[in-house]
Scaffold this active site. Sequence first.
Site, PDB file in Angstrom:
ATOM      1  N   HIS A 192      -3.881   7.051   1.194  1.00  0.00           N
ATOM      2  CA  HIS A 192      -4.060   5.762   0.518  1.00  0.00           C
ATOM      3  C   HIS A 192      -5.476   5.292   0.813  1.00  0.00           C
ATOM      4  O   HIS A 192      -5.937   5.348   1.962  1.00  0.00           O
ATOM      5  CB  HIS A 192      -3.035   4.762   1.049  1.00  0.00           C
ATOM      6  CG  HIS A 192      -3.425   3.342   0.822  1.00  0.00           C
ATOM      7  ND1 HIS A 192      -3.761   2.863  -0.429  1.00  0.00           N
ATOM      8  CD2 HIS A 192      -3.582   2.298   1.685  1.00  0.00           C
ATOM      9  CE1 HIS A 192      -4.093   1.592  -0.322  1.00  0.00           C
ATOM     10  NE2 HIS A 192      -3.994   1.220   0.942  1.00  0.00           N
TER      11      HIS A 192
ATOM     12  N   CYS B 124       0.810  -1.234   0.000  1.00  0.00           N
ATOM     13  CA  CYS B 124       0.000   0.000   0.000  1.00  0.00           C
ATOM     14  C   CYS B 124       0.835   1.273   0.000  1.00  0.00           C
ATOM     15  O   CYS B 124       0.422   2.295  -0.538  1.00  0.00           O
ATOM     16  CB  CYS B 124      -0.936   0.011   1.198  1.00  0.00           C
ATOM     17  SG  CYS B 124      -2.018  -1.423   1.233  1.00  0.00           S
TER      18      CYS B 124
ATOM     19  N   ASN C  48      -9.937  -0.609  -2.754  1.00  0.00           N
ATOM     20  CA  ASN C  48      -8.538  -0.375  -2.385  1.00  0.00           C
ATOM     21  C   ASN C  48      -7.656  -0.911  -3.519  1.00  0.00           C
ATOM     22  O   ASN C  48      -7.631  -2.119  -3.761  1.00  0.00           O
ATOM     23  CB  ASN C  48      -8.267  -1.110  -1.061  1.00  0.00           C
ATOM     24  CG  ASN C  48      -6.832  -0.988  -0.580  1.00  0.00           C
ATOM     25  OD1 ASN C  48      -5.929  -0.683  -1.354  1.00  0.00           O
ATOM     26  ND2 ASN C  48      -6.625  -1.235   0.699  1.00  0.00           N
TER      27      ASN C  48
HETATM   28  N1  ACO Z   1     -19.509  -9.638   4.337  1.00  0.00           N
HETATM   29  C1  ACO Z   1     -20.249  -9.969   5.389  1.00  0.00           C
HETATM   30  N2  ACO Z   1     -19.698 -10.308   6.571  1.00  0.00           N
HETATM   31  C2  ACO Z   1     -18.364 -10.292   6.684  1.00  0.00           C
HETATM   32  C3  ACO Z   1     -17.527  -9.939   5.594  1.00  0.00           C
HETATM   33  C4  ACO Z   1     -18.159  -9.615   4.373  1.00  0.00           C
HETATM   34  N3  ACO Z   1     -17.460  -9.266   3.298  1.00  0.00           N
HETATM   35  N4  ACO Z   1     -16.258 -10.023   5.995  1.00  0.00           N
HETATM   36  C5  ACO Z   1     -16.261 -10.395   7.287  1.00  0.00           C
HETATM   37  N5  ACO Z   1     -17.530 -10.559   7.693  1.00  0.00           N
HETATM   38  C6  ACO Z   1     -18.015 -10.961   9.030  1.00  0.00           C
HETATM   39  C7  ACO Z   1     -17.008 -11.781   9.770  1.00  0.00           C
HETATM   40  O1  ACO Z   1     -17.135 -13.141   9.443  1.00  0.00           O
HETATM   41  C8  ACO Z   1     -17.402 -11.524  11.206  1.00  0.00           C
HETATM   42  O2  ACO Z   1     -18.514 -12.337  11.511  1.00  0.00           O
HETATM   43  P1  ACO Z   1     -18.679 -12.971  12.994  1.00  0.00           P
HETATM   44  O3  ACO Z   1     -18.764 -11.806  13.909  1.00  0.00           O
HETATM   45  O4  ACO Z   1     -19.929 -13.760  12.873  1.00  0.00           O
HETATM   46  O5  ACO Z   1     -17.443 -13.786  13.206  1.00  0.00           O
HETATM   47  C9  ACO Z   1     -17.873 -10.086  11.191  1.00  0.00           C
HETATM   48  O6  ACO Z   1     -18.179  -9.776   9.818  1.00  0.00           O
HETATM   49  C10 ACO Z   1     -16.845  -9.119  11.714  1.00  0.00           C
HETATM   50  O7  ACO Z   1     -15.597  -9.417  11.118  1.00  0.00           O
HETATM   51  P2  ACO Z   1     -14.349  -8.500  11.334  1.00  0.00           P
HETATM   52  O8  ACO Z   1     -13.218  -8.959  10.485  1.00  0.00           O
HETATM   53  O9  ACO Z   1     -14.098  -8.343  12.815  1.00  0.00           O
HETATM   54  O10 ACO Z   1     -14.946  -7.156  10.734  1.00  0.00           O
HETATM   55  P3  ACO Z   1     -14.491  -5.705  10.948  1.00  0.00           P
HETATM   56  O11 ACO Z   1     -15.583  -4.939  11.550  1.00  0.00           O
HETATM   57  O12 ACO Z   1     -13.151  -5.608  11.592  1.00  0.00           O
HETATM   58  O13 ACO Z   1     -14.335  -5.245   9.435  1.00  0.00           O
HETATM   59  C11 ACO Z   1     -12.576  -4.891   7.878  1.00  0.00           C
HETATM   60  C12 ACO Z   1     -13.439  -5.918   8.576  1.00  0.00           C
HETATM   61  C13 ACO Z   1     -13.452  -4.060   6.966  1.00  0.00           C
HETATM   62  C14 ACO Z   1     -11.540  -5.627   7.033  1.00  0.00           C
HETATM   63  C15 ACO Z   1     -11.923  -4.020   8.943  1.00  0.00           C
HETATM   64  O14 ACO Z   1     -11.290  -4.798   9.903  1.00  0.00           O
HETATM   65  C16 ACO Z   1     -10.938  -3.070   8.379  1.00  0.00           C
HETATM   66  O15 ACO Z   1     -11.286  -2.154   7.692  1.00  0.00           O
HETATM   67  N6  ACO Z   1      -9.653  -3.253   8.708  1.00  0.00           N
HETATM   68  C17 ACO Z   1      -8.606  -2.435   8.173  1.00  0.00           C
HETATM   69  C18 ACO Z   1      -7.894  -3.237   7.191  1.00  0.00           C
HETATM   70  C19 ACO Z   1      -7.845  -2.571   5.851  1.00  0.00           C
HETATM   71  O16 ACO Z   1      -8.294  -1.497   5.607  1.00  0.00           O
HETATM   72  N7  ACO Z   1      -7.246  -3.298   4.977  1.00  0.00           N
HETATM   73  C20 ACO Z   1      -7.106  -2.841   3.662  1.00  0.00           C
HETATM   74  C21 ACO Z   1      -5.907  -3.437   3.096  1.00  0.00           C
HETATM   75  S1  ACO Z   1      -4.527  -2.970   3.966  1.00  0.00           S
HETATM   76  C22 ACO Z   1      -4.326  -1.424   3.644  1.00  0.00           C
HETATM   77  O17 ACO Z   1      -4.546  -1.008   2.576  1.00  0.00           O
HETATM   78  C23 ACO Z   1      -3.932  -0.633   4.796  1.00  0.00           C
END
Ligand code: ACO
Length: 349
Positions: free
Chosen positions: A276, A114, A306
């Site tokens: 980013h 990234c 992204n």
């Molecule tokens: N659709 C529906 N449900 C989903 C999905 C989806 N696509 N993905 C995960 N879930 C579910 C999970 O299974 C989980 O279910 P459970 O509670 O029954 O176990 C629930 O949603 C919560 O999952 P988490 O992973 O804890 O979700 P979170 O609220 O943290 O959101 C996300 C996930 C969007 C990835 C978040 O953690 C985030 O934005 N993290 C930052 C990472 C990022 O931005 N990465 C980008 C690439 S790296 C970079 O560019 C910096």
Amino acid sequence: MIRSRIAGIGKYLPEQVVTNNDLLQYMDTSDEWIQERTGIKERRFAHRTNETTTTMGVEAARIAIERAGITPQDIDFIIFATLSPDYYFPGCGVLLQRAMKMKEIGALDVRNQCSGFVYALSVADQFIRTGTYKNILVVGSEKHSFGLDFTTRGRNVSVIFGDGAGAVVLQPTTDEQAGILSTHLHSDGESAEILAMYNPGTHANFWKEERYADFNEAPIGQMFMSHEMIDNAQLFPYMDGPAVFKKAVVKFPEVIMEALTKNGLTAQDLNLLIPHQANLRIAQFVQQKLGLRDDQVYNNIQYYGNTTAASVPIALCEAWEKGLVKEHELVCLAAFGSGFTWASALLRW
Ligand code: ACO
């Protein structure tokens, strides 16, 4: 004093628009979940066979070169940032050099995920400042759609990413009101494995994890990739989303403030922050932490997802095309991602 300035900028987004609802045919997810957690409404996917990371980089580069008023023959160094290269090796830099019929110039590939474009820009900046090169092409391009797990198993990663490319031409300037003021690079490898694609690789079950136990059984010379890896979905990226989020919201503001402080400026002086495009919620958190108005931050993750190394040049190009970046205005580029690595560049347009 010689500084480097962006003399031309271009972007390329593939035609195919993939909405959140389009993803429902592959996995159990919802438009509401994706928009609420990430801000993403849709993303672009490259043509399966006719487009690659390099070809998209070439399209963006053609525009940047034309807008700089030069030709591909004038470019004297290439820096190509990507995590989704056409080949494991050689890198995309040489493929772009060939495709654009450039001279036998240097071509460097940057693998910083990234933060790749900002890192690449900082390298180009040094070569310009020292007078080594006069026209450097810096490209960020990604074809994520080719290697993600589009099943419910991989939904926490695959819904986030999109394809595209951005490019700039860097040239020297003596205009004291223009150019890159400073760049700031950081890393912390402690969490290298929480946002990573382990395979194919040479780690050979370095961590003694059960899921890679088959490495020990593999014939010598064939430990790089195995049938089990395909069967067990070990060829996809892994991400601990919440852990990435927590670190990103600390390091993003930190590296932006580092750039401003170094130049005796404050967040209020910024005309535009181009973060980013990792996640809209991260960008909003950064905006709030720095006390920036909506018109001081540019986001387009809603439409492209992204795009990793391509996200900063795509967003900068789009903002410039919309007339949101004017001559001599203060712009900050900032990125955080896998590694972890994070970086910023402060510039006057
Ligand atoms: N659709 C529906 N449900 C989903 C999905 C989806 N696509 N993905 C995960 N879930 C579910 C999970 O299974 C989980 O279910 P459970 O509670 O029954 O176990 C629930 O949603 C919560 O999952 P988490 O992973 O804890 O979700 P979170 O609220 O943290 O959101 C996300 C996930 C969007 C990835 C978040 O953690 C985030 O934005 N993290 C930052 C990472 C990022 O931005 N990465 C980008 C690439 S790296 C970079 O560019 C910096």
